[in-house]
Design an enzyme around this catalytic site. Structure first.
Site, PDB file in Angstrom:
ATOM      1  N   GLN A   1       0.828  -1.217   0.000  1.00 37.40           N
ATOM      2  CA  GLN A   1       0.000   0.000   0.000  1.00 37.40           C
ATOM      3  C   GLN A   1       0.859   1.263   0.000  1.00 37.40           C
ATOM      4  O   GLN A   1       1.581   1.507   0.968  1.00 37.40           O
ATOM      5  CB  GLN A   1      -0.869  -0.014   1.266  1.00 37.40           C
ATOM      6  N   GLY A   2       0.745   2.068  -1.048  1.00 39.10           N
ATOM      7  CA  GLY A   2       1.529   3.296  -1.154  1.00 39.10           C
ATOM      8  C   GLY A   2       0.679   4.533  -0.935  1.00 39.10           C
ATOM      9  O   GLY A   2       0.386   5.263  -1.887  1.00 39.10           O
ATOM     10  N   TYR A   3       0.287   4.749   0.319  1.00 39.24           N
ATOM     11  CA  TYR A   3      -0.469   5.974   0.644  1.00 39.24           C
ATOM     12  C   TYR A   3       0.476   7.042   1.223  1.00 39.24           C
ATOM     13  O   TYR A   3       0.613   8.121   0.676  1.00 39.24           O
ATOM     14  CB  TYR A   3      -1.541   5.648   1.701  1.00 39.24           C
ATOM     15  N   SER A   4       1.125   6.704   2.370  1.00 46.25           N
ATOM     16  CA  SER A   4       1.848   7.729   3.138  1.00 46.25           C
ATOM     17  C   SER A   4       3.105   8.218   2.432  1.00 46.25           C
ATOM     18  O   SER A   4       3.768   7.463   1.716  1.00 46.25           O
ATOM     19  CB  SER A   4       2.262   7.164   4.500  1.00 46.25           C
TER      20      SER A   4
ATOM     21  N   SER B   1       4.390  -1.090   4.425  1.00 43.93           N
ATOM     22  CA  SER B   1       4.517  -2.408   5.060  1.00 43.93           C
ATOM     23  C   SER B   1       4.650  -3.492   3.996  1.00 43.93           C
ATOM     24  O   SER B   1       3.954  -3.456   2.978  1.00 43.93           O
ATOM     25  CB  SER B   1       3.287  -2.711   5.911  1.00 43.93           C
TER      26      SER B   1
ATOM     27  N   GLU C   1      -9.794  -1.340   5.605  1.00 43.78           N
ATOM     28  CA  GLU C   1      -8.621  -1.469   6.469  1.00 43.78           C
ATOM     29  C   GLU C   1      -8.998  -1.294   7.942  1.00 43.78           C
ATOM     30  O   GLU C   1      -8.541  -2.025   8.809  1.00 43.78           O
ATOM     31  CB  GLU C   1      -7.559  -0.429   6.073  1.00 43.78           C
TER      32      GLU C   1
ATOM     33  N   SER D   1      -4.064   7.682  12.620  1.00 46.74           N
ATOM     34  CA  SER D   1      -3.759   7.819  14.053  1.00 46.74           C
ATOM     35  C   SER D   1      -5.053   7.962  14.869  1.00 46.74           C
ATOM     36  O   SER D   1      -6.122   8.255  14.340  1.00 46.74           O
ATOM     37  CB  SER D   1      -2.869   9.047  14.273  1.00 46.74           C
TER      38      SER D   1
HETATM   39  C1  LIG Z   1       3.985   0.162  11.525  1.00 45.56           C
HETATM   40  C2  LIG Z   1       3.450   1.080  10.474  1.00 45.56           C
HETATM   41  C3  LIG Z   1       3.050   0.556   9.271  1.00 45.56           C
HETATM   42  C4  LIG Z   1       2.572   1.405   8.261  1.00 45.56           C
HETATM   43  N1  LIG Z   1       2.233   0.869   7.044  1.00 45.56           N
HETATM   44  C5  LIG Z   1       1.852   1.691   6.044  1.00 45.56           C
HETATM   45  C6  LIG Z   1       1.605   1.178   4.730  1.00 45.56           C
HETATM   46  O1  LIG Z   1       1.704  -0.026   4.492  1.00 45.56           O
HETATM   47  N2  LIG Z   1       1.283   2.043   3.740  1.00 45.56           N
HETATM   48  C7  LIG Z   1       1.143   3.370   3.973  1.00 45.56           C
HETATM   49  O2  LIG Z   1       0.820   4.108   3.048  1.00 45.56           O
HETATM   50  N3  LIG Z   1       1.381   3.921   5.212  1.00 45.56           N
HETATM   51  C8  LIG Z   1       1.739   3.096   6.240  1.00 45.56           C
HETATM   52  N4  LIG Z   1       2.010   3.627   7.492  1.00 45.56           N
HETATM   53  C9  LIG Z   1       1.948   5.078   7.666  1.00 45.56           C
HETATM   54  C10 LIG Z   1       0.784   5.556   8.517  1.00 45.56           C
HETATM   55  O3  LIG Z   1      -0.435   5.454   7.805  1.00 45.56           O
HETATM   56  C11 LIG Z   1       1.083   6.992   8.951  1.00 45.56           C
HETATM   57  O4  LIG Z   1       2.214   6.936   9.803  1.00 45.56           O
HETATM   58  C12 LIG Z   1      -0.067   7.636   9.679  1.00 45.56           C
HETATM   59  O5  LIG Z   1      -1.138   7.894   8.792  1.00 45.56           O
HETATM   60  C13 LIG Z   1       0.339   8.963  10.377  1.00 45.56           C
HETATM   61  O6  LIG Z   1       0.972   9.811   9.475  1.00 45.56           O
HETATM   62  P1  LIG Z   1       2.409  10.461   9.799  1.00 45.56           P
HETATM   63  O7  LIG Z   1       3.324   9.361  10.219  1.00 45.56           O
HETATM   64  O8  LIG Z   1       2.795  11.284   8.644  1.00 45.56           O
HETATM   65  O9  LIG Z   1       2.181  11.371  11.074  1.00 45.56           O
HETATM   66  P2  LIG Z   1       1.579  12.856  11.066  1.00 45.56           P
HETATM   67  O10 LIG Z   1       0.422  12.903  10.154  1.00 45.56           O
HETATM   68  O11 LIG Z   1       2.684  13.812  10.825  1.00 45.56           O
HETATM   69  O12 LIG Z   1       1.045  12.984  12.544  1.00 45.56           O
HETATM   70  C14 LIG Z   1       1.900  13.297  13.652  1.00 45.56           C
HETATM   71  C15 LIG Z   1       1.002  13.489  14.885  1.00 45.56           C
HETATM   72  O13 LIG Z   1       0.129  14.627  14.679  1.00 45.56           O
HETATM   73  C16 LIG Z   1      -1.234  14.229  14.855  1.00 45.56           C
HETATM   74  N5  LIG Z   1      -2.087  14.936  13.891  1.00 45.56           N
HETATM   75  C17 LIG Z   1      -1.833  15.127  12.577  1.00 45.56           C
HETATM   76  N6  LIG Z   1      -2.856  15.789  11.990  1.00 45.56           N
HETATM   77  C18 LIG Z   1      -3.778  16.009  12.973  1.00 45.56           C
HETATM   78  C19 LIG Z   1      -5.048  16.651  12.999  1.00 45.56           C
HETATM   79  N7  LIG Z   1      -5.599  17.173  11.899  1.00 45.56           N
HETATM   80  N8  LIG Z   1      -5.722  16.701  14.180  1.00 45.56           N
HETATM   81  C20 LIG Z   1      -5.179  16.153  15.307  1.00 45.56           C
HETATM   82  N9  LIG Z   1      -3.962  15.541  15.344  1.00 45.56           N
HETATM   83  C21 LIG Z   1      -3.272  15.471  14.192  1.00 45.56           C
HETATM   84  C22 LIG Z   1      -1.253  12.730  14.559  1.00 45.56           C
HETATM   85  O14 LIG Z   1      -2.348  12.118  15.189  1.00 45.56           O
HETATM   86  C23 LIG Z   1       0.077  12.290  15.133  1.00 45.56           C
HETATM   87  O15 LIG Z   1      -0.037  12.108  16.526  1.00 45.56           O
HETATM   88  C24 LIG Z   1       2.471   2.789   8.497  1.00 45.56           C
HETATM   89  C25 LIG Z   1       2.873   3.326   9.745  1.00 45.56           C
HETATM   90  C26 LIG Z   1       3.366   2.483  10.714  1.00 45.56           C
HETATM   91  C27 LIG Z   1       3.786   3.098  12.027  1.00 45.56           C
END
Ligand SMILES: Cc1cc2nc3c(=O)[nH]c(=O)nc-3n(C[C@H](O)[C@H](O)[C@H](O)COP(=O)(O)OP(=O)(O)OC[C@H]3O[C@@H](n4cnc5c(N)ncnc54)[C@H](O)[C@@H]3O)c2cc1C
Length: 424
Positions: free
Chosen positions: A129-132, A164, A247, A384
């Site tokens: 999955q290529g979202y983030s 992942s 998901e 999150s």
């Molecule tokens: C083990 C693991 C596996 C993963 N696997 C995949 C995968 O297979 N494919 C994929 O695409 N992604 C994957 N991810 C990525 C995951 O989806 C993102 O880490 C997640 O969506 C959070 O984005 P970020 O890391 O950029 O944090 P940020 O978005 O930068 O957030 C940082 C903090 O700020 C808070 N925050 C941000 N915006 C808001 C808001 N509007 N209101 C309140 N709080 C806010 C968040 O809750 C968090 O606490 C994975 C992550 C992990 C840890």
């Protein structure tokens, strides 16, 4: 309240149990009990056995390679596998079957269903999955990976991260920006991209527990055919959200089975370590028990709605929030029970298994310590906890929307990230 399953579902349950009894190795104790080499061999052979018995995608129509049964049989299959601690496929199948395949059934064209679904099941196409992206996680609509139509193909440039199981995949589904001149949610397209090409580079990232479970993926003039778009050009946001519904809500009926088993292990740990009579520990264990019961009743609710035809949507945010916060709290409790042993945990590790139940190491301290580390990520991936609370507030409770600062055109594309040289 009658929470029984229909007769035909119970008949199928008996078939699945017989299959598991006949096909799991004698004395099966979970994937984590196997050595890393054995584990890969077992996963490969087990997946082939599931494919042969049509147990990978029970509810997919037979014309696309599924077993052609209904959703209730699919749920029963997952419940019985969870009870037995048996995998329902590889981790990539979670992306290929659980997420992309189910999304294609809802939003794909007939041609896409006929092409992709059988290849997912045969194992020819292995998905991630290529979202983030480095600057777009919670703010998913802010992705900068750019796709431009170049004749009969999309030309893709940019970077994904935290992918992942990216190292074992040969296809990736991606949200890419195809129109930077409209508000950010409207200029996105959901693309299916082959990984085995010169323009795609996959680099593993080591997690806190010491395992390479996710990756970063770089696109440098990568290509995919113009027709590999799900849900229409510039309409990718809706496809992306359909997939996220699968998901976040996927495990609503199996979570209580899994967490009940982990809770039993936790009780065993508290007894073994002589901590089960302490009032604080008992309070925490009672809290855990209540949470698992809440998950069980939510499972019934989810199942009832699902069988009535409702597809997972914003409601999945509640399940995601409950299991991920529970996951952290009970593994924190395990650390407290282990005391000093949690700092330098003895015993066998779980080989990267994401669940204690997969570990098969009879409650080793190391296994709990690794799961504690995995649990930290539970409130981050798949959205999150803060984001789930916003979804619940806005979409389920109808509370006023949070102020948005970004309603205008998305012009801030910048230069797409190039793969930096490896070093240090
Ligand atoms: C083990 C693991 C596996 C993963 N696997 C995949 C995968 O297979 N494919 C994929 O695409 N992604 C994957 N991810 C990525 C995951 O989806 C993102 O880490 C997640 O969506 C959070 O984005 P970020 O890391 O950029 O944090 P940020 O978005 O930068 O957030 C940082 C903090 O700020 C808070 N925050 C941000 N915006 C808001 C808001 N509007 N209101 C309140 N709080 C806010 C968040 O809750 C968090 O606490 C994975 C992550 C992990 C840890």
């Amino acid at each position: 309240m009658d929470v029984g399953y229909p007769e035909r579902a119970e008949a199928f349950r008996a078939e699945v149990r017989a299959f598991l009894a006949a096909n799991l190795p004698p004395g099966w104790r979970g994937l984590g009990a196997l050595a890393p080499g054995e584990r890969r061999d077992f996963e490969r052979a087990w997946r082939a056995t599931l494919a042969e018995h049509n147990l990978l995608a029970v509810s997919w129509p037979a014309e696309y390679g599924g077993a052609g049964l209904s959703d209730i049989e699919q749920v029963v299959r997952s419940e019985e596998f969870e009870r037995a601690g048996a995998p329902t496929g590889t981790e990539n199948d979670g992306f290929g079957i659980g997420l992309l395949g189910n999304t294609l059934l809802v939003a794909g064209t007939e041609e896409q269903k006929r092409y992709f679904l059988p290849r997912i099941l045969s194992g020819e196409h292995v998905w991630c999955q290529g979202y983030s992206e480095p600057d777009a996680g919670s703010d998913l609509a802010g992705v900068r990976t750019r796709a431009i139509l170049d004749g009969e193909e999309w030309l893709i440039n940019g970077q994904k991260i935290w992918t992942s199981a990216g190292a074992t995949a040969n296809w990736i589904f991606v949200i890419a920006r195809t129109d930077p001149d409209v508000p950010k949610h409207r200029g996105l397209t959901f693309l299916l991209i082959p990984i085995d090409q010169p323009g795609v580079e996959v680099r593993p990232i080591r997690n806190a527990a010491g395992y390479d479970l996710f990756c970063e993926v770089f696109f440098t003039d990568a290509r995919t055919p113009a027709g590999h778009v799900v849900g229409g050009v510039n309409s990718g946001w809706s496809t992306a959200m359909t997939l996220l519904g699968f998901e976040r809500g996927a495990e609503v009926t199996t979570d209580p089975i899994r967490y009940r088993r982990d809770l039993d292990r936790l009780l065993e740990l508290a007894r073994e370590r002589g901590r089960d009579a302490e009032p604080r520990i008992r309070d925490e264990l009672a809290w855990c028990y209540a949470r698992v019961e809440i998950m069980r009743y939510r499972g019934y609710r989810g199942l009832t709605r699902f069988l009535a035809g409702a597809r997972p949507g914003a409601d999945g945010a509640i399940s995601k929030l409950i299991w991920s916060e529970y996951f952290q709290r009970y593994t924190e409790l395990a650390m407290e029970i282990l005391g000093l042993d949690a700092l330098a945990p003895p015993g066998a590790g779980n080989g990267g298994a994401l669940k204690v139940a997969d570990a098969g190491t009879e409650n080793s301290a190391r296994c709990w310590a690794e799961e504690f580390l995995h649990a930290r990520a539970g409130t981050i991936y798949a959205g999150s906890s803060q984001i789930q609370r916003t979804v619940i507030g806005e979409q389920l409770l109808g509370l006023p929307r949070e102020p948005r600062m970004d309603g205008g055109p998305f012009r801030d594309i910048g230069k797409p990230a190039a793969a930096p040289a490896l070093g240090g």
